[in-house]
Design a protein around this motif. Sequence first.
Motif, PDB file in Angstrom:
ATOM      1  N   GLY A   1     -95.037  57.571  78.995  1.00 14.33           N
ATOM      2  CA  GLY A   1     -93.963  57.900  79.995  1.00 14.33           C
ATOM      3  C   GLY A   1     -92.743  58.432  79.192  1.00 14.33           C
ATOM      4  O   GLY A   1     -92.012  59.209  79.758  1.00 14.33           O
ATOM      5  N   ARG A   2     -92.228  57.625  78.373  1.00  9.70           N
ATOM      6  CA  ARG A   2     -91.046  58.218  77.680  1.00  9.70           C
ATOM      7  C   ARG A   2     -91.114  59.471  76.952  1.00  9.70           C
ATOM      8  O   ARG A   2     -90.213  60.372  77.250  1.00  9.70           O
ATOM      9  CB  ARG A   2     -90.653  57.173  76.505  1.00  9.70           C
ATOM     10  N   LYS A   3     -92.355  60.029  76.534  1.00  6.38           N
ATOM     11  CA  LYS A   3     -92.589  61.091  75.994  1.00  6.38           C
ATOM     12  C   LYS A   3     -92.633  62.151  77.025  1.00  6.38           C
ATOM     13  O   LYS A   3     -91.881  63.273  76.864  1.00  6.38           O
ATOM     14  CB  LYS A   3     -93.913  60.976  75.141  1.00  6.38           C
ATOM     15  N   ARG A   4     -93.332  61.756  78.091  1.00  8.55           N
ATOM     16  CA  ARG A   4     -93.273  62.838  79.343  1.00  8.55           C
ATOM     17  C   ARG A   4     -91.856  63.076  79.760  1.00  8.55           C
ATOM     18  O   ARG A   4     -91.484  64.318  79.879  1.00  8.55           O
ATOM     19  CB  ARG A   4     -94.042  61.989  80.475  1.00  8.55           C
ATOM     20  N   GLN A   5     -91.217  61.921  80.010  1.00  9.39           N
ATOM     21  CA  GLN A   5     -89.812  62.103  80.428  1.00  9.39           C
ATOM     22  C   GLN A   5     -89.033  62.941  79.444  1.00  9.39           C
ATOM     23  O   GLN A   5     -88.070  64.034  79.821  1.00  9.39           O
ATOM     24  CB  GLN A   5     -89.021  60.856  80.859  1.00  9.39           C
TER      25      GLN A   5
ATOM     26  N   PRO B   1     -97.958  64.407  88.731  1.00 13.17           N
ATOM     27  CA  PRO B   1     -98.035  64.249  87.237  1.00 13.17           C
ATOM     28  C   PRO B   1     -96.620  63.415  86.498  1.00 13.17           C
ATOM     29  O   PRO B   1     -96.917  62.649  85.719  1.00 13.17           O
ATOM     30  CB  PRO B   1     -98.036  65.562  86.830  1.00 13.17           C
ATOM     31  N   ALA B   2     -95.463  63.853  87.253  1.00 12.34           N
ATOM     32  CA  ALA B   2     -94.453  63.249  86.551  1.00 12.34           C
ATOM     33  C   ALA B   2     -94.302  61.777  86.924  1.00 12.34           C
ATOM     34  O   ALA B   2     -93.906  61.018  85.966  1.00 12.34           O
ATOM     35  CB  ALA B   2     -93.193  63.826  87.329  1.00 12.34           C
ATOM     36  N   ILE B   3     -94.980  61.210  87.953  1.00 11.10           N
ATOM     37  CA  ILE B   3     -94.775  59.687  87.949  1.00 11.10           C
ATOM     38  C   ILE B   3     -95.912  59.088  87.638  1.00 11.10           C
ATOM     39  O   ILE B   3     -95.999  57.663  87.825  1.00 11.10           O
ATOM     40  CB  ILE B   3     -94.236  59.417  89.299  1.00 11.10           C
ATOM     41  N   LEU B   4     -96.998  59.682  87.128  1.00 10.48           N
ATOM     42  CA  LEU B   4     -98.196  58.997  86.675  1.00 10.48           C
ATOM     43  C   LEU B   4     -98.071  58.056  85.791  1.00 10.48           C
ATOM     44  O   LEU B   4     -98.497  56.892  85.933  1.00 10.48           O
ATOM     45  CB  LEU B   4     -99.349  60.033  86.363  1.00 10.48           C
ATOM     46  N   PRO B   5     -97.215  58.325  84.667  1.00 13.06           N
ATOM     47  CA  PRO B   5     -97.312  57.160  83.733  1.00 13.06           C
ATOM     48  C   PRO B   5     -96.694  55.763  84.386  1.00 13.06           C
ATOM     49  O   PRO B   5     -97.002  54.802  84.189  1.00 13.06           O
ATOM     50  CB  PRO B   5     -96.172  57.781  82.449  1.00 13.06           C
ATOM     51  N   ALA B   6     -95.445  56.176  84.972  1.00 13.49           N
ATOM     52  CA  ALA B   6     -94.805  54.884  85.883  1.00 13.49           C
ATOM     53  C   ALA B   6     -95.812  54.195  86.865  1.00 13.49           C
ATOM     54  O   ALA B   6     -95.901  52.991  86.723  1.00 13.49           O
ATOM     55  CB  ALA B   6     -93.478  55.617  86.472  1.00 13.49           C
ATOM     56  N   LEU B   7     -96.555  55.013  87.506  1.00 15.48           N
ATOM     57  CA  LEU B   7     -97.496  54.415  88.586  1.00 15.48           C
ATOM     58  C   LEU B   7     -98.345  53.548  87.723  1.00 15.48           C
ATOM     59  O   LEU B   7     -98.794  52.550  88.107  1.00 15.48           O
ATOM     60  CB  LEU B   7     -98.265  55.437  89.258  1.00 15.48           C
ATOM     61  N   LEU B   8     -99.117  54.065  86.541  1.00 20.45           N
ATOM     62  CA  LEU B   8    -100.060  53.314  85.977  1.00 20.45           C
ATOM     63  C   LEU B   8     -99.478  52.081  85.230  1.00 20.45           C
ATOM     64  O   LEU B   8     -99.844  51.003  85.215  1.00 20.45           O
ATOM     65  CB  LEU B   8    -100.709  54.332  84.896  1.00 20.45           C
ATOM     66  N   THR B   9     -98.234  52.270  84.849  1.00 17.14           N
ATOM     67  CA  THR B   9     -97.510  51.016  83.974  1.00 17.14           C
ATOM     68  C   THR B   9     -97.163  49.928  85.248  1.00 17.14           C
ATOM     69  O   THR B   9     -97.729  48.797  85.031  1.00 17.14           O
ATOM     70  CB  THR B   9     -96.299  51.640  83.440  1.00 17.14           C
TER      71      THR B   9
ATOM     72  N   GLU C   1     -89.780  53.616  91.094  1.00 14.35           N
ATOM     73  CA  GLU C   1     -88.284  54.078  91.607  1.00 14.35           C
ATOM     74  C   GLU C   1     -87.612  54.865  90.592  1.00 14.35           C
ATOM     75  O   GLU C   1     -87.178  56.085  91.003  1.00 14.35           O
ATOM     76  CB  GLU C   1     -87.582  52.808  91.886  1.00 14.35           C
ATOM     77  N   PRO C   2     -86.998  54.428  89.383  1.00 15.87           N
ATOM     78  CA  PRO C   2     -86.255  55.201  88.598  1.00 15.87           C
ATOM     79  C   PRO C   2     -87.081  56.580  88.613  1.00 15.87           C
ATOM     80  O   PRO C   2     -86.061  57.745  88.155  1.00 15.87           O
ATOM     81  CB  PRO C   2     -86.068  54.467  87.378  1.00 15.87           C
ATOM     82  N   VAL C   3     -88.103  56.727  87.906  1.00 20.56           N
ATOM     83  CA  VAL C   3     -88.828  57.963  87.624  1.00 20.56           C
ATOM     84  C   VAL C   3     -88.738  58.826  88.585  1.00 20.56           C
ATOM     85  O   VAL C   3     -88.461  59.968  88.611  1.00 20.56           O
ATOM     86  CB  VAL C   3     -90.092  57.684  87.123  1.00 20.56           C
ATOM     87  N   LEU C   4     -88.887  58.448  90.007  1.00 20.29           N
ATOM     88  CA  LEU C   4     -89.114  59.206  91.059  1.00 20.29           C
ATOM     89  C   LEU C   4     -87.562  59.801  91.344  1.00 20.29           C
ATOM     90  O   LEU C   4     -87.447  61.061  91.856  1.00 20.29           O
ATOM     91  CB  LEU C   4     -89.361  58.488  92.313  1.00 20.29           C
ATOM     92  N   ALA C   5     -86.613  58.940  90.977  1.00 22.14           N
ATOM     93  CA  ALA C   5     -85.262  59.464  91.430  1.00 22.14           C
ATOM     94  C   ALA C   5     -84.739  60.709  90.349  1.00 22.14           C
ATOM     95  O   ALA C   5     -83.611  61.270  90.604  1.00 22.14           O
ATOM     96  CB  ALA C   5     -84.259  58.213  91.198  1.00 22.14           C
ATOM     97  N   ASP C   6     -85.453  60.303  89.137  1.00 22.13           N
ATOM     98  CA  ASP C   6     -85.118  61.195  88.040  1.00 22.13           C
ATOM     99  C   ASP C   6     -85.624  62.821  87.969  1.00 22.13           C
ATOM    100  O   ASP C   6     -85.389  63.755  87.454  1.00 22.13           O
ATOM    101  CB  ASP C   6     -85.510  60.735  86.666  1.00 22.13           C
ATOM    102  N   ILE C   7     -86.689  63.183  89.138  1.00 30.16           N
ATOM    103  CA  ILE C   7     -87.308  64.329  89.049  1.00 30.16           C
ATOM    104  C   ILE C   7     -86.313  65.309  89.553  1.00 30.16           C
ATOM    105  O   ILE C   7     -85.824  64.976  90.822  1.00 30.16           O
ATOM    106  CB  ILE C   7     -88.485  64.077  90.080  1.00 30.16           C
ATOM    107  N   ASP C   8     -86.265  66.267  89.095  1.00 32.51           N
ATOM    108  CA  ASP C   8     -85.400  67.552  89.642  1.00 32.51           C
ATOM    109  C   ASP C   8     -85.917  68.253  90.756  1.00 32.51           C
ATOM    110  O   ASP C   8     -87.152  68.410  90.618  1.00 32.51           O
ATOM    111  CB  ASP C   8     -85.463  68.341  88.434  1.00 32.51           C
ATOM    112  N   GLN C   9     -85.084  67.923  91.548  1.00 28.67           N
ATOM    113  CA  GLN C   9     -85.966  68.491  92.994  1.00 28.67           C
ATOM    114  C   GLN C   9     -85.849  69.970  93.092  1.00 28.67           C
ATOM    115  O   GLN C   9     -86.661  70.700  93.926  1.00 28.67           O
ATOM    116  CB  GLN C   9     -85.149  68.043  94.223  1.00 28.67           C
TER     117      GLN C   9
END
Lengths: 269, 308
Positions: B301-305, B222-230, B191-199
């Motif tokens: 994930g943190r690095k990606r973000q 690709p943006a939410i992959l780390p969060a999904l795997l976590t 949820e939080p990662v998805l909300a952070d994506i710049d539309q």
Amino acid sequence: MNRDPLSVRIVLIALAFLIMAALIGLPLVTVFAQALAKGWDEYFLSLSDRVTLSAIKLTLITALISVSVNLVFGVIAAWAIAKYEFKGKSFLLTLIDLPFSVSPVIAGLVFVLLFGLQGWFGPALQGTGLKIIFALPGIVLATMFVTFPFVARELIPLMQEQGTEDEEAAVSLGASGFQTFWRVTLPNIKWGLLYGVLLCNARAMGEFGAVSVVSGHIRGKTNTMPLHVEILYNEYNFTAAFAVASLLALLAFVTLTAQSLLEWKKAHA
Amino acid sequence: MGRFPLPAAHVLRGEDNKPLLSRSHPAVTSFTSSWRKPSVIPGFGLTLGLTLMWLSLIVLIPLAGLVLKAATFGFSGFFDTILNARVLAALKLSFGLSLIAAAVNLVLGLLIAWVLVRYDFPLRRSLSAMVDIPFALPTAVAGIALTSLYAPNGAMGWLFGLIGLKIAFTPLGILVALIFIGLPFVVRTVEPVLADIDQATEEAAACLGATRLATFRRIILPAILPALLTGFALAFARAVGEYGSVIFIAGNLPMVSEIAPLLIVIKLEEFEYEQATAIAVAMLIASLALLFLINMLQAWGRKRQGTG
């Protein structure tokens, strides 16, 4: 704000509701429907049973002890981690999280291996007459193990976000460490702290696996509410089992409602 | 003490005439050792000391006791237990079903997180609040509720019975319970990662002619992959050790629907401490490996973000 066609949106939203209703809504409804299947009289009758009342009492005592201890140490741990920079911090965080990834059954087992008759300290304990396993101390220890991370985990991100400037100002104006905590930090974290305590309490009262291993299931003596639910259910006394379960479900509702309120408060502060 | 920079002449030197203090922070030189940054806030030693003490007493020493106990039985005892057919079947069942449940949660969780973040609709907040119920509901309550719901005479049991599927008291029942308890992990990490994506990026992709599906696959996923795997790993870790919600619905038939945590309890009740300990250690090692993996995923994930 989004470019998905209406049909896609409707289908996805409907699917989300369907999944949540089937997976989470129905079980909840089942708890209350079964508890009240024979009417309110039967419901209250099964709750006022002597053995049920003693299970409720044991659960309250266990939660009171383990939550207060975890509250104190959660605050201390959060302070150490959020207010200072030191090496090995992320390793320490991992260790604090450890109980989250250990099976509750193993959490109970470790205390049996320490204090049980066959355990490391078992023979020594036998001489003193102090009973830990199959008694209240063991139940409290297992509960503390399982709920160990809750308060600290809730406070650490909050305290890190708030930084250390307020505390530094207080100290440079001559406040002692404890005054700084009591007058500066605590007012800033009180809602997060309350939420952490609620979560910790919900888990403490509802813990099943860990407590089941150390309790010994002595009716009216070492059965907490979740364990009593199991016994009633296995005796096919479904109404009573679901009646006790409904109290625990209400506890979950209260916890989640408080969470929503606190989040709303945070957003509108 | 040591809050102010010392003049160079006053630098303390050791017997080998090397400066004792690190000069890497010229503005703040302190007598504290280099493993921590100096701070004016008092109480570091006290709070860290108490934290370590309490952590050791409640968590670390008991877990060490478990590992030491297993060590006294030796390697052969350990492997004799683990390679026993019934134990092996229980471990396979626990890990296999947890993997499937986490995979199902990955899909369901992503769908729910997507709907909660991207769309506005009536009852959105109620739906969001419901996601946390498996976190807050005691496992025994979930267990008996799911059992009576999926038993042949329950509503869902009847429904699946129409297509000839038996759920409660089979491994499928275990799967239902594991999906139930794991769902919030994926939703709440994505949820939080998805909300952070710049539309704006998505809009750019659409302007350049990408289909909605291509945008999802090339930009959002690709943006939410780390969060999904976590979330997947968290749900998996929780499911492997789960006990309360499973034992009621499982049927607990040895070799068929007996999970590893239950086998630990059974061995304990039979006073087979050695075997109970061996199974527990095997599961503990797997949990620690998972925890390590989760930490790595979160760092990724943190690095990606941070960079993306």
